[in-house]
Write a protein that holds these residues in place. Structure first.
Motif, short mmCIF file in Angstrom:
data_model
loop_
_atom_site.label_atom_id
_atom_site.label_comp_id
_atom_site.label_asym_id
_atom_site.label_seq_id
_atom_site.Cartn_x
_atom_site.Cartn_y
_atom_site.Cartn_z
N ALA A 239 -56.43 -45.52 9.19
CA ALA A 239 -57.36 -46.38 8.32
C ALA A 239 -58.64 -45.68 8.13
CB ALA A 239 -57.34 -47.71 8.75
N LYS A 240 -59.34 -45.24 9.03
CA LYS A 240 -60.30 -44.49 9.16
C LYS A 240 -60.39 -43.20 8.12
CE LYS A 240 -61.33 -44.87 13.53
NZ LYS A 240 -62.14 -44.72 14.80
N LEU A 241 -59.56 -42.49 8.37
CA LEU A 241 -59.27 -41.31 7.57
C LEU A 241 -59.23 -41.55 6.14
CD1 LEU A 241 -58.83 -38.40 7.01
CD2 LEU A 241 -56.33 -38.74 7.91
N LEU A 242 -58.50 -42.48 5.79
CA LEU A 242 -58.25 -42.73 4.40
C LEU A 242 -59.47 -43.46 3.52
CD1 LEU A 242 -54.66 -44.59 4.50
CD2 LEU A 242 -55.29 -42.22 3.52
N LEU A 243 -60.42 -44.08 4.30
CA LEU A 243 -61.80 -44.74 4.17
C LEU A 243 -62.53 -43.49 3.70
CD1 LEU A 243 -61.66 -47.89 6.14
CD2 LEU A 243 -61.60 -47.88 3.74
N ARG A 244 -62.64 -42.56 4.94
CA ARG A 244 -63.52 -41.55 4.78
C ARG A 244 -63.25 -40.58 3.69
NH1 ARG A 244 -62.97 -39.81 9.60
NH2 ARG A 244 -64.31 -41.21 10.67
N SER A 245 -62.06 -40.01 3.62
CA SER A 245 -61.50 -38.91 2.74
C SER A 245 -60.92 -39.14 1.52
CB SER A 245 -60.36 -38.23 3.79
OG SER A 245 -61.14 -38.03 4.99
N THR A 246 -60.60 -40.60 1.09
CA THR A 246 -60.24 -40.77 -0.09
C THR A 246 -61.07 -41.66 -0.95
OG1 THR A 246 -58.79 -42.72 0.40
CG2 THR A 246 -57.86 -40.23 0.98
N THR A 247 -60.52 -42.18 -2.20
CA THR A 247 -61.26 -43.25 -2.96
C THR A 247 -60.34 -44.36 -3.15
OG1 THR A 247 -60.81 -41.96 -5.03
CG2 THR A 247 -62.98 -41.48 -4.12
N ILE A 248 -59.35 -44.25 -2.53
CA ILE A 248 -58.04 -45.38 -2.97
C ILE A 248 -58.80 -46.70 -2.39
CG2 ILE A 248 -56.17 -43.75 -2.74
CD1 ILE A 248 -55.62 -44.72 -0.02
N SER A 249 -58.31 -47.80 -3.17
CA SER A 249 -58.99 -49.11 -2.63
C SER A 249 -58.51 -49.54 -1.20
CB SER A 249 -58.46 -50.12 -3.78
OG SER A 249 -57.07 -50.29 -3.69
N ILE A 250 -59.24 -50.74 -0.77
CA ILE A 250 -58.84 -51.05 0.46
C ILE A 250 -57.57 -51.78 0.40
CG2 ILE A 250 -59.45 -52.79 2.25
CD1 ILE A 250 -62.65 -52.07 1.53
N HIS A 270 -62.10 -54.82 11.33
CA HIS A 270 -63.18 -55.29 11.99
C HIS A 270 -63.39 -55.38 13.57
CE1 HIS A 270 -66.82 -57.95 12.89
NE2 HIS A 270 -67.38 -57.35 11.65
N GLN A 271 -62.37 -56.14 13.94
CA GLN A 271 -62.15 -56.42 15.24
C GLN A 271 -61.88 -55.13 16.02
OE1 GLN A 271 -58.51 -58.31 16.45
NE2 GLN A 271 -59.21 -58.91 18.32
N TYR A 272 -61.34 -54.15 15.58
CA TYR A 272 -61.31 -52.86 16.36
C TYR A 272 -62.56 -52.02 16.35
CZ TYR A 272 -59.09 -48.50 17.89
OH TYR A 272 -58.68 -47.16 18.67
N VAL A 273 -63.05 -51.58 14.95
CA VAL A 273 -64.00 -50.69 14.55
C VAL A 273 -65.43 -51.38 14.75
CG1 VAL A 273 -65.02 -49.14 13.03
CG2 VAL A 273 -62.52 -49.53 13.16
N GLY A 274 -65.61 -52.71 14.91
CA GLY A 274 -66.81 -53.40 14.81
C GLY A 274 -67.58 -53.29 13.26
N MET A 275 -66.89 -53.02 12.33
CA MET A 275 -67.51 -53.25 10.93
C MET A 275 -66.37 -53.56 10.25
SD MET A 275 -68.81 -49.37 10.25
CE MET A 275 -69.47 -49.27 11.65
N THR A 276 -66.55 -54.00 8.75
CA THR A 276 -65.51 -54.13 7.82
C THR A 276 -65.21 -52.80 7.28
OG1 THR A 276 -67.26 -54.31 5.99
CG2 THR A 276 -66.69 -56.25 7.06
N PRO A 277 -64.10 -52.49 6.52
CA PRO A 277 -63.73 -51.41 5.98
C PRO A 277 -64.60 -50.95 4.85
CG PRO A 277 -61.77 -52.72 6.05
CD PRO A 277 -62.92 -53.57 6.41
N LYS A 278 -65.01 -51.81 4.17
CA LYS A 278 -66.35 -51.49 2.86
C LYS A 278 -67.49 -50.81 3.95
CE LYS A 278 -68.80 -53.46 -0.88
NZ LYS A 278 -68.86 -54.46 -1.67
N GLU A 279 -67.78 -51.43 4.90
CA GLU A 279 -69.12 -51.07 5.61
C GLU A 279 -68.85 -49.88 6.20
OE1 GLU A 279 -70.96 -55.33 7.06
OE2 GLU A 279 -69.70 -54.28 8.39
N PHE A 280 -67.65 -49.53 6.79
CA PHE A 280 -67.37 -48.16 7.31
C PHE A 280 -67.41 -47.04 6.18
CE2 PHE A 280 -64.35 -44.71 8.47
CZ PHE A 280 -64.52 -44.38 9.75
#
Length: 283
Positions: A239-250, A270-280
């Motif tokens: 999930a973090k990889l896709l959020l960081r390296s791509t522009t595909i939607s949540i 959020h529970q695992y990372v401490g922030m929402t996917p959008k914030e990350f």
């Protein structure tokens, strides 16, 4: 991944389908595509060493400068591409499927595996580089000589990986081949293939022909972590990889990771990372 240029040897389906070794090449695109980032295969590990020159590569959204003496250790499902390289770049590499070394003890010790996954490039000292080169040359020699050397090639490759694990960890790696080691090894092999869709302990326990409780007990003893920790760890890495390296939607990411809806995915993230996917993504 593009065309692999391999040493020639007598045809052996078990061998050629699960292992390959490339002589020195300046074609970085064999491992790192030039334009769009691509995934490393889900069932293969790649080991490469830079012999001369240098390059800037991207692995999972992070830039890495590689040059003479850099060891590159690529696990399955890394997202990779090249950014630039010098004209005199030269590297050697080999690859193998997990199944190729199925007769040997656990390869992906949990602590080393996690560290290598986050730090795929390691700059070797002169003596370390010479040692890696000796192993590589001997494996290549045995690989191209005869089918009679398949067992020796596997043994050399296993020893090579132990040496590299030692270089990464700074200590010798245990090679005890207990029943629990075998089960842990096979569990991670399955997890690499199925973590996006299969999250129940019963799925993996059934594949290993053991009970759910026994699998959970084995993983806790072997790795220090629970079954659910490892499943979520693999999913959140992706999930973090896709959020960081791509522009595909949540929404698309939640679908790729087999979550019922984006809201549920966001809560777990959020529970695992401490922030929402959008914030990350925006940090």
């Amino acid at each position: 991944m593009n065309l692999l240029v391999l040493y020639s040897m007598p045809i052996n389906k078990d061998m050629t389908n699960k292992f390959g070794i490339c002589p020195s090449t300046g074609h970085l695109s064999v491992l790192f595509p030039e334009k769009e980032a691509e995934r490393t295969p889900s069932n293969k590990i790649f080991l490469a060493i830079v012999l001369q020159g240098g390059a800037m590569i991207e692995i999972d959204g992070k830039n890495h400068l590689i040059y003479t003496g850099t060891l590159i250790y690529l696990y399955p499902n890394h997202l990779v591409r090249q950014i630039s390289h010098t004209e005199d770049l030269l590297l050697e590499y080999l690859w193998f499927e997990f199944e190729f070394l199925s007769d040997f003890p656990l390869l992906l010790k949990a602590d080393i595996s996690e560290y290598v996954g986050k730090n795929p490039c390691l700059q070797l000292k002169d003596k370390e580089r010479q040692l890696v080169k000796k192993y590589y040359d001997l494996i290549a020699e045995r690989y191209q000589e005869s089918n009679e050397y398949i067992a020796i090639t596997k043994g050399l490759l296993f020893s090579f990986i132990l040496e590299i694990s030692r270089l990464y960890s700074g200590k010798n790696v245990s090679v005890s081949n207990t029943r629990q080691d075998e089960l842990t090894d096979h569990f991670f092999f399955l997890l690499h293939q199925h973590y996006k869709k299969e999250r129940s302990v019963s799925f993996y326990a059934d594949k290993l022909y053991i009970s759910d409780k026994y699998l959970m007990r084995v993983l806790k003893k072997s790795t220090g972590q629970t079954f659910h920790f490892w499943v979520i760890e693999f999913i959140m890495r992706e999930a973090k990889l896709l959020l960081r390296s791509t522009t595909i939607s949540i929404t698309e990411i939640s679908e790729k990771l087999n979550y019922p809806n984006p809201s549920f995915f966001s809560r777990v993230f959020h529970q695992y990372v401490g922030m929402t996917p959008k914030e990350f993504r925006n940090q």
